[in-house]
Design a protein around this motif. Structure first.
Motif, PDB file in Angstrom:
ATOM      1  N   HIS A 279       0.814  -1.219   0.000  1.00 49.29           N
ATOM      2  CA  HIS A 279       0.000   0.000   0.000  1.00 49.29           C
ATOM      3  C   HIS A 279       0.852   1.275   0.000  1.00 49.29           C
ATOM      4  CE1 HIS A 279       0.120   0.088   4.595  1.00 49.29           C
ATOM      5  NE2 HIS A 279       0.276   1.354   4.309  1.00 49.29           N
ATOM      6  N   TYR A 280       2.162   1.150   0.134  1.00 48.68           N
ATOM      7  CA  TYR A 280       3.026   2.319  -0.012  1.00 48.68           C
ATOM      8  C   TYR A 280       3.056   2.824  -1.458  1.00 48.68           C
ATOM      9  CZ  TYR A 280       5.050   1.414   4.651  1.00 48.68           C
ATOM     10  OH  TYR A 280       5.251   1.222   5.994  1.00 48.68           O
TER      11      TYR A 280
ATOM     12  N   PRO B  95      -2.499   4.976  -3.666  1.00 52.98           N
ATOM     13  CA  PRO B  95      -3.208   6.011  -2.917  1.00 52.98           C
ATOM     14  C   PRO B  95      -4.226   5.388  -1.958  1.00 52.98           C
ATOM     15  CG  PRO B  95      -3.094   6.595  -5.226  1.00 52.98           C
ATOM     16  CD  PRO B  95      -2.605   5.177  -5.117  1.00 52.98           C
ATOM     17  N   PRO B  96      -4.288   5.866  -0.716  1.00 53.05           N
ATOM     18  CA  PRO B  96      -5.191   5.266   0.271  1.00 53.05           C
ATOM     19  C   PRO B  96      -6.659   5.540  -0.020  1.00 53.05           C
ATOM     20  CG  PRO B  96      -4.125   7.208   1.175  1.00 53.05           C
ATOM     21  CD  PRO B  96      -3.495   6.962  -0.159  1.00 53.05           C
ATOM     22  N   SER B  97      -7.501   4.766   0.660  1.00 50.18           N
ATOM     23  CA  SER B  97      -8.956   4.956   0.616  1.00 50.18           C
ATOM     24  C   SER B  97      -9.528   4.843  -0.787  1.00 50.18           C
ATOM     25  CB  SER B  97      -9.341   6.315   1.233  1.00 50.18           C
ATOM     26  OG  SER B  97      -8.837   6.414   2.555  1.00 50.18           O
ATOM     27  N   LYS B  98      -8.924   3.988  -1.601  1.00 51.25           N
ATOM     28  CA  LYS B  98      -9.404   3.684  -2.957  1.00 51.25           C
ATOM     29  C   LYS B  98      -9.489   4.918  -3.860  1.00 51.25           C
ATOM     30  CE  LYS B  98     -11.937  -0.445  -1.527  1.00 51.25           C
ATOM     31  NZ  LYS B  98     -13.189  -1.216  -1.586  1.00 51.25           N
ATOM     32  N   GLN B  99      -8.637   5.901  -3.588  1.00 49.52           N
ATOM     33  CA  GLN B  99      -8.571   7.042  -4.500  1.00 49.52           C
ATOM     34  C   GLN B  99      -7.976   6.592  -5.834  1.00 49.52           C
ATOM     35  OE1 GLN B  99      -7.220  10.928  -2.535  1.00 49.52           O
ATOM     36  NE2 GLN B  99      -6.401   9.392  -1.122  1.00 49.52           N
ATOM     37  N   ASP B 100      -8.404   7.247  -6.897  1.00 49.62           N
ATOM     38  CA  ASP B 100      -7.839   6.954  -8.206  1.00 49.62           C
ATOM     39  C   ASP B 100      -6.360   7.298  -8.216  1.00 49.62           C
ATOM     40  OD1 ASP B 100     -10.283   6.107  -9.163  1.00 49.62           O
ATOM     41  OD2 ASP B 100     -10.820   8.076  -9.981  1.00 49.62           O
TER      42      ASP B 100
ATOM     43  N   MET C 239      -4.625   3.002  12.138  1.00 48.11           N
ATOM     44  CA  MET C 239      -5.411   3.481  11.004  1.00 48.11           C
ATOM     45  C   MET C 239      -5.850   2.274  10.169  1.00 48.11           C
ATOM     46  SD  MET C 239      -2.959   6.741  10.026  1.00 48.11           S
ATOM     47  CE  MET C 239      -4.118   7.463   8.855  1.00 48.11           C
ATOM     48  N   PRO C 240      -7.133   1.930  10.190  1.00 43.64           N
ATOM     49  CA  PRO C 240      -7.616   0.791   9.396  1.00 43.64           C
ATOM     50  C   PRO C 240      -7.263   0.879   7.919  1.00 43.64           C
ATOM     51  CG  PRO C 240      -9.304   1.480  10.961  1.00 43.64           C
ATOM     52  CD  PRO C 240      -8.215   2.514  11.019  1.00 43.64           C
ATOM     53  N   SER C 241      -7.094   2.089   7.406  1.00 43.85           N
ATOM     54  CA  SER C 241      -6.758   2.256   5.985  1.00 43.85           C
ATOM     55  C   SER C 241      -5.374   1.715   5.663  1.00 43.85           C
ATOM     56  CB  SER C 241      -6.826   3.735   5.591  1.00 43.85           C
ATOM     57  OG  SER C 241      -5.869   4.497   6.318  1.00 43.85           O
TER      58      SER C 241
ATOM     59  N   GLY D 176      -4.041  -2.691   4.274  1.00 47.62           N
ATOM     60  CA  GLY D 176      -3.329  -2.996   3.040  1.00 47.62           C
ATOM     61  C   GLY D 176      -3.837  -4.160   2.206  1.00 47.62           C
ATOM     62  N   TYR D 177      -4.861  -4.858   2.639  1.00 44.48           N
ATOM     63  CA  TYR D 177      -5.327  -6.030   1.884  1.00 44.48           C
ATOM     64  C   TYR D 177      -5.978  -5.637   0.564  1.00 44.48           C
ATOM     65  CZ  TYR D 177      -4.426  -8.959   5.964  1.00 44.48           C
ATOM     66  OH  TYR D 177      -3.813  -9.629   6.994  1.00 44.48           O
ATOM     67  N   ASP D 178      -6.786  -4.602   0.589  1.00 45.37           N
ATOM     68  CA  ASP D 178      -7.422  -4.145  -0.650  1.00 45.37           C
ATOM     69  C   ASP D 178      -6.369  -3.732  -1.675  1.00 45.37           C
ATOM     70  OD1 ASP D 178      -9.624  -2.784  -2.342  1.00 45.37           O
ATOM     71  OD2 ASP D 178      -8.274  -1.115  -1.855  1.00 45.37           O
ATOM     72  N   GLU D 179      -5.367  -2.978  -1.218  1.00 43.59           N
ATOM     73  CA  GLU D 179      -4.308  -2.531  -2.120  1.00 43.59           C
ATOM     74  C   GLU D 179      -3.511  -3.717  -2.661  1.00 43.59           C
ATOM     75  OE1 GLU D 179      -5.280   0.828   0.671  1.00 43.59           O
ATOM     76  OE2 GLU D 179      -4.985  -1.322   0.861  1.00 43.59           O
ATOM     77  N   LEU D 180      -3.224  -4.677  -1.787  1.00 41.42           N
ATOM     78  CA  LEU D 180      -2.469  -5.853  -2.217  1.00 41.42           C
ATOM     79  C   LEU D 180      -3.226  -6.626  -3.287  1.00 41.42           C
ATOM     80  CD1 LEU D 180       0.056  -7.605  -1.787  1.00 41.42           C
ATOM     81  CD2 LEU D 180      -1.199  -8.845  -0.020  1.00 41.42           C
ATOM     82  N   ARG D 181      -4.522  -6.802  -3.086  1.00 43.38           N
ATOM     83  CA  ARG D 181      -5.327  -7.537  -4.063  1.00 43.38           C
ATOM     84  C   ARG D 181      -5.378  -6.798  -5.393  1.00 43.38           C
ATOM     85  NH1 ARG D 181     -11.439 -10.065  -3.333  1.00 43.38           N
ATOM     86  NH2 ARG D 181     -11.754 -10.619  -5.512  1.00 43.38           N
ATOM     87  N   ARG D 182      -5.543  -5.474  -5.357  1.00 50.33           N
ATOM     88  CA  ARG D 182      -5.632  -4.714  -6.603  1.00 50.33           C
ATOM     89  C   ARG D 182      -4.315  -4.721  -7.370  1.00 50.33           C
ATOM     90  NH1 ARG D 182      -7.044   0.797  -5.972  1.00 50.33           N
ATOM     91  NH2 ARG D 182      -6.893   0.776  -3.697  1.00 50.33           N
ATOM     92  N   VAL D 183      -3.196  -4.617  -6.649  1.00 48.98           N
ATOM     93  CA  VAL D 183      -1.897  -4.685  -7.326  1.00 48.98           C
ATOM     94  C   VAL D 183      -1.669  -6.091  -7.874  1.00 48.98           C
ATOM     95  CG1 VAL D 183       0.612  -4.552  -6.992  1.00 48.98           C
ATOM     96  CG2 VAL D 183      -0.882  -2.796  -6.002  1.00 48.98           C
TER      97      VAL D 183
END
Length: 342
Positions: free
Chosen positions: A72-73, A76-81, A181-183, A186-193
């Motif tokens: 997630h580094y 962008p956090p919070s599913k921003q484009d 910070m729940p954001s 990093g699981y959502d970001e990991l899955r999308r990448v």
């Protein structure tokens, strides 16, 4: 880090840009009251480009560069484009991104308050740069393609409370992460990448451990997912498969380390003080003698409540629940253990 003759390890470099630099994405050290912390970190000028330049330098001796980092580094956090990091964006000379005057090199509109071409005002994100189709990161695809990706996962019911522990006393005095910070789960970001790499051919379609080496196409990077629990249950079995996948010889000595190894690790981990205490003081990686008996949600909540209070337990419970689906999706691609003690 035990294979220093052939491998050069770089530990979590992209956090410098994510938290502290002029292109920072994270809000943890945001605001005027946190400006001194950013400056004192020593990374206030770190951009995604300076980090990539460092990685290039680390490989100058001809060693394979091994990077462990947090996905997630790069997102962008919070599913921003996503938009490309300004330091990595190189449009054609004289072509601006929003119709304004530009510097002719970066193509980014500048203002008097910006110390780096393209670096946005506070808050730094969103940048004024464009995005790439479907790319969830701030790194151009042509750079992502240079890396051989492995995806390390851990069940949220273990990872989330572990991270929460780093954000409360007494450990917070070392980590400096004064808020969970729940954001940052990093699981959502990991899955999308992961999906982006899979869909664009950066990895796959072959899956590590699910076909023979002879079936894989030449030059193909296998989809390689490792579950932390599987690694703890069968370190040698998992690492043998992993080393074969990345074409690095497996040595049993990888599973144990001496005092010199520990000193090297301690220095590498110093930047993220408090997050790696167990690893620093360990001497080896050996199989767990017995599987952890699964606990019910009620049992886990009771444990979290005893350690962190009602509010803390509820935050952990909700964060775990939000991330289980992404974990289970990735788990479907994980290398299977070979030798597991019952």
């Amino acid at each position: 880090m035990t294979r220093r003759n052939s491998l050069q390890c770089v530990h979590e470099p992209f956090g410098d840009a994510f938290y502290y630099g002029p292109e920072r994405l994270g809000s943890r050290f945001e605001g005027d009251e946190k400006a001194n912390e950013r400056e004192e970190s020593g990374f206030a000028q770190s951009t995604f480009k300076t980090i990539l330049d460092r990685i290039d330098r680390e490989g100058e001796e001809g060693k394979l560069v091994f990077i462990k980092d947090i996905t997630h580094y790069l997102v962008p956090p919070s599913k921003q484009d996503a938009r490309l990091a300004p330091s990595l964006y190189h449009p054609k000379r004289g072509v601006g991104t929003n119709g304004g005057a530009n510097d002719g090199d970066s193509g980014i509109v500048l203002s008097d308050s910006q110390s780096h071409p393209g670096t946005p005002k506070n808050p730094p994100f969103p940048y004024s740069t464009p995005s790439e189709p479907n790319n969830p990161t701030v790194i151009p695809k042509e750079i992502l393609e240079k890396f051989h990706f492995t995806f390390l996962i851990r069940h949220p019911r273990n990872a989330i409370p572990s991270y929460y522990r780093c954000c409360v006393p007494p450990l917070v005095e070392k980590t400096g992460f004064h808020e969970f910070m729940p954001s940052e789960a990093g699981y959502d970001e990991l899955r999308r990448v992961f999906d982006y790499c899979k869909e664009t051919g950066i990895v796959g379609p072959a899956v590590c451990g699910q076909q023979s080496a002879s079936e894989a196409k030449s030059g193909e990077v296998e989809i390689c997912v490792i579950d932390a629990d599987d690694l703890l249950d069968d370190p040698e079995g998992i690492l043998r498969q992993y080393c074969a996948s990345i074409n690095v010889p497996f040595h049993a000595e990888m599973l144990k380390w001496n005092e010199e190894d520990q000193l090297v690790a301690k220095e590498a981990f110093e930047k993220w003080n408090g997050f790696h205490e167990d690893a620093i003081h360990s001497t080896d990686l050996k199989p767990r003698q017995h599987h952890k008996a699964p606990k019910s949600d009620e049992q886990l909540f009771a444990e979290w409540k005893e350690k962190y209070g009602q509010t803390g337990a509820e935050v952990i419970r909700d964060t775990v629940a939000e991330n289980v689906a992404d974990y289970e999706y990735l788990k479907g691609f994980a290398i299977k253990p070979v030798n597991v003690n019952e």
